[in-house]
Design a protein around this motif. Structure first.
Motif, mmCIF file in Angstrom:
data_model
loop_
_atom_site.group_PDB
_atom_site.id
_atom_site.type_symbol
_atom_site.label_atom_id
_atom_site.label_comp_id
_atom_site.label_asym_id
_atom_site.label_seq_id
_atom_site.Cartn_x
_atom_site.Cartn_y
_atom_site.Cartn_z
ATOM 1 N N PRO A 94 45.681 32.291 35.118
ATOM 2 C CA PRO A 94 45.176 33.667 35.184
ATOM 3 C C PRO A 94 43.771 33.863 34.616
ATOM 4 O O PRO A 94 43.177 34.916 34.816
ATOM 5 C CB PRO A 94 46.193 34.431 34.327
ATOM 6 C CG PRO A 94 46.721 33.415 33.374
ATOM 7 C CD PRO A 94 46.727 32.112 34.097
ATOM 8 N N LEU B 217 50.148 33.125 46.021
ATOM 9 C CA LEU B 217 50.088 34.589 46.105
ATOM 10 C C LEU B 217 48.663 35.033 46.439
ATOM 11 O O LEU B 217 47.740 34.795 45.642
ATOM 12 C CB LEU B 217 50.507 35.218 44.780
ATOM 13 C CG LEU B 217 52.009 35.166 44.485
ATOM 14 C CD1 LEU B 217 52.276 35.494 43.024
ATOM 15 C CD2 LEU B 217 52.768 36.137 45.387
ATOM 16 N N LEU C 202 45.713 43.521 43.719
ATOM 17 C CA LEU C 202 44.661 43.977 44.627
ATOM 18 C C LEU C 202 44.704 45.477 44.913
ATOM 19 O O LEU C 202 44.319 45.919 45.985
ATOM 20 C CB LEU C 202 44.785 43.211 45.965
ATOM 21 C CG LEU C 202 44.582 41.694 45.870
ATOM 22 C CD1 LEU C 202 45.253 40.984 47.021
ATOM 23 C CD2 LEU C 202 43.099 41.349 45.825
ATOM 24 N N THR D 125 40.238 43.546 39.196
ATOM 25 C CA THR D 125 40.773 42.432 38.391
ATOM 26 C C THR D 125 41.883 42.917 37.472
ATOM 27 O O THR D 125 41.940 42.556 36.295
ATOM 28 C CB THR D 125 39.669 41.726 37.555
ATOM 29 O OG1 THR D 125 38.440 41.834 38.250
ATOM 30 C CG2 THR D 125 40.006 40.278 37.335
ATOM 31 N N ALA D 126 42.742 43.735 38.038
ATOM 32 C CA ALA D 126 43.817 44.292 37.223
ATOM 33 C C ALA D 126 45.096 44.357 38.047
ATOM 34 O O ALA D 126 45.056 44.379 39.278
ATOM 35 C CB ALA D 126 43.435 45.687 36.749
HETATM 36 N N1 SAH Z 1 46.871 34.049 43.181
HETATM 37 C C1 SAH Z 1 46.571 35.043 42.184
HETATM 38 C C2 SAH Z 1 46.343 36.413 42.802
HETATM 39 C C3 SAH Z 1 45.086 36.481 43.642
HETATM 40 S S1 SAH Z 1 44.806 38.066 44.324
HETATM 41 C C4 SAH Z 1 47.666 35.057 41.124
HETATM 42 O O1 SAH Z 1 48.657 34.346 41.268
HETATM 43 O O2 SAH Z 1 47.515 35.762 40.141
HETATM 44 C C5 SAH Z 1 43.651 38.733 43.198
HETATM 45 C C6 SAH Z 1 44.275 39.857 42.392
HETATM 46 O O3 SAH Z 1 45.113 39.284 41.402
HETATM 47 C C7 SAH Z 1 43.308 40.714 41.614
HETATM 48 O O4 SAH Z 1 42.799 41.755 42.416
HETATM 49 C C8 SAH Z 1 44.195 41.264 40.543
HETATM 50 O O5 SAH Z 1 45.026 42.290 41.058
HETATM 51 C C9 SAH Z 1 45.081 40.078 40.253
HETATM 52 N N2 SAH Z 1 44.607 39.250 39.133
HETATM 53 C C10 SAH Z 1 44.172 37.981 39.187
HETATM 54 N N3 SAH Z 1 43.903 37.515 37.939
HETATM 55 C C11 SAH Z 1 44.188 38.540 37.097
HETATM 56 C C12 SAH Z 1 44.179 38.686 35.680
HETATM 57 N N4 SAH Z 1 43.803 37.685 34.865
HETATM 58 N N5 SAH Z 1 44.573 39.866 35.154
HETATM 59 C C13 SAH Z 1 44.978 40.885 35.943
HETATM 60 N N6 SAH Z 1 45.017 40.799 37.281
HETATM 61 C C14 SAH Z 1 44.649 39.641 37.854
#
Ligand code: SAH
Length: 249
Positions: free
Chosen positions: A9, A85, A161, A217-218
């Motif tokens: 993450p 994902l 997203l 990013t949330a």
């Molecule tokens: N494959 C990734 C998701 C990619 S889609 C996973 O497994 O987490 C991208 C979305 O993931 C972002 O828009 C946000 O909603 C979320 N995201 C990814 N990293 C994040 C983080 N560190 N904290 C919060 N949301 C995150």
């Protein structure tokens, strides 16, 4: 060979040992620059050719992989969280298969797990919810499922997203059947140094997004698992017999 690797993450020590080893050995790394922590790239060996896929098309990514393959080199395709994902990995995998290029996939810690860790919560609480829906609201990418129908289950839900569309999220969640007072949370950049968590309710999501400034990013979390009430687990109850332990009456 191409190795798809989940970067985790954000925190650079949340990549798996296998992922870190593959990264250290790679000749070419193509990383999802919009979300992968660049600190992870410090693990790459000298001379490793590093590309940011945020600036590339699928075709360009594939030709970098093909070129590395021609040279007999190893490529790591580094995706945020877990590649399975919202990673757009399937189209890459199918294209590699068509070209006869072998690949494997190393999972990573998804951001929905890091969000639970940030809030110190559990999505599956006895007596509250035993299911988790991972979804997103439709935007420029259409969502084939009817979002409010997913909300109708009123189980634990995590939305990827979607933090930039909180008004729509709030409307659809309430339309689906969540009560406005259902607990909710926004988790920004889970596991990064700038991580931020905001607790609110289904009815105050949009307002909380606005006042906290969180819009990307949330993750959006919603459900009664964010409340304090639940029943204790059977598994660790003294009266419950399992394959490993005799219950006491
Ligand atoms: N494959 C990734 C998701 C990619 S889609 C996973 O497994 O987490 C991208 C979305 O993931 C972002 O828009 C946000 O909603 C979320 N995201 C990814 N990293 C994040 C983080 N560190 N904290 C919060 N949301 C995150």
């Amino acid at each position: 060979m191409v190795h798809f690797v989940g970067a985790g993450p954000g925190a650079p020590d949340l990549i798996t040992l296998r992922g870190a080893e593959l990264l250290a050995k790679a000749d070419v790394v193509i990383y999802a620059g919009s979300l992968v922590n660049p600190a992870l790239l410090e693990r790459c060996k000298p001379g490793c050719r590093i590309h940011n896929s945020a600036e590339l098309t699928l075709e360009q990514v594939l030709s970098l992989m093909e070129e590395a393959e021609r040279r007999g080199e190893d490529t790591v395709r580094l995706h945020t969280g877990d590649p399975c994902l919202y990673g757009a990995v399937r189209e890459q995998m199918d294209a590699l298969e068509q070209r006869g290029i072998s690949f494997d996939d190393t999972p990573g810690v998804s951001s929905f797990c890091a969000a639970a860790a940030a809030l110190k919560c559990e999505y599956t609480l006895p007596g509250v919810s035993q299911s988790l829906i991972l979804a997103r609201i439709g935007g420029r990418t259409p969502v084939p499922e009817q979002f409010s129908a997913l909300a109708a289950h009123q189980t634990s839900m995590v939305l990827f997203l979607s933090a930039g569309m909180l008004e729509q999220v709030q409307r659809e969640l309430l339309k689906g059947g969540y009560a406005p007072e259902t607990p909710a949370a926004l988790v920004y950049k889970a596991s990064w140094p700038e991580e931020k968590t905001v607790r609110c309710t289904g009815g105050t999501l949009a307002q909380s997004g606005q006042s906290s400034g969180i819009c990307r990013t949330a993750l959006v979390l919603v459900g009664d698992f964010l409340r304090g009430e639940y029943t204790r687990s059977m598994l660790y109850h003294p009266g419950f017999t399992t394959g490993y332990r005799e219950g006491q009456v």
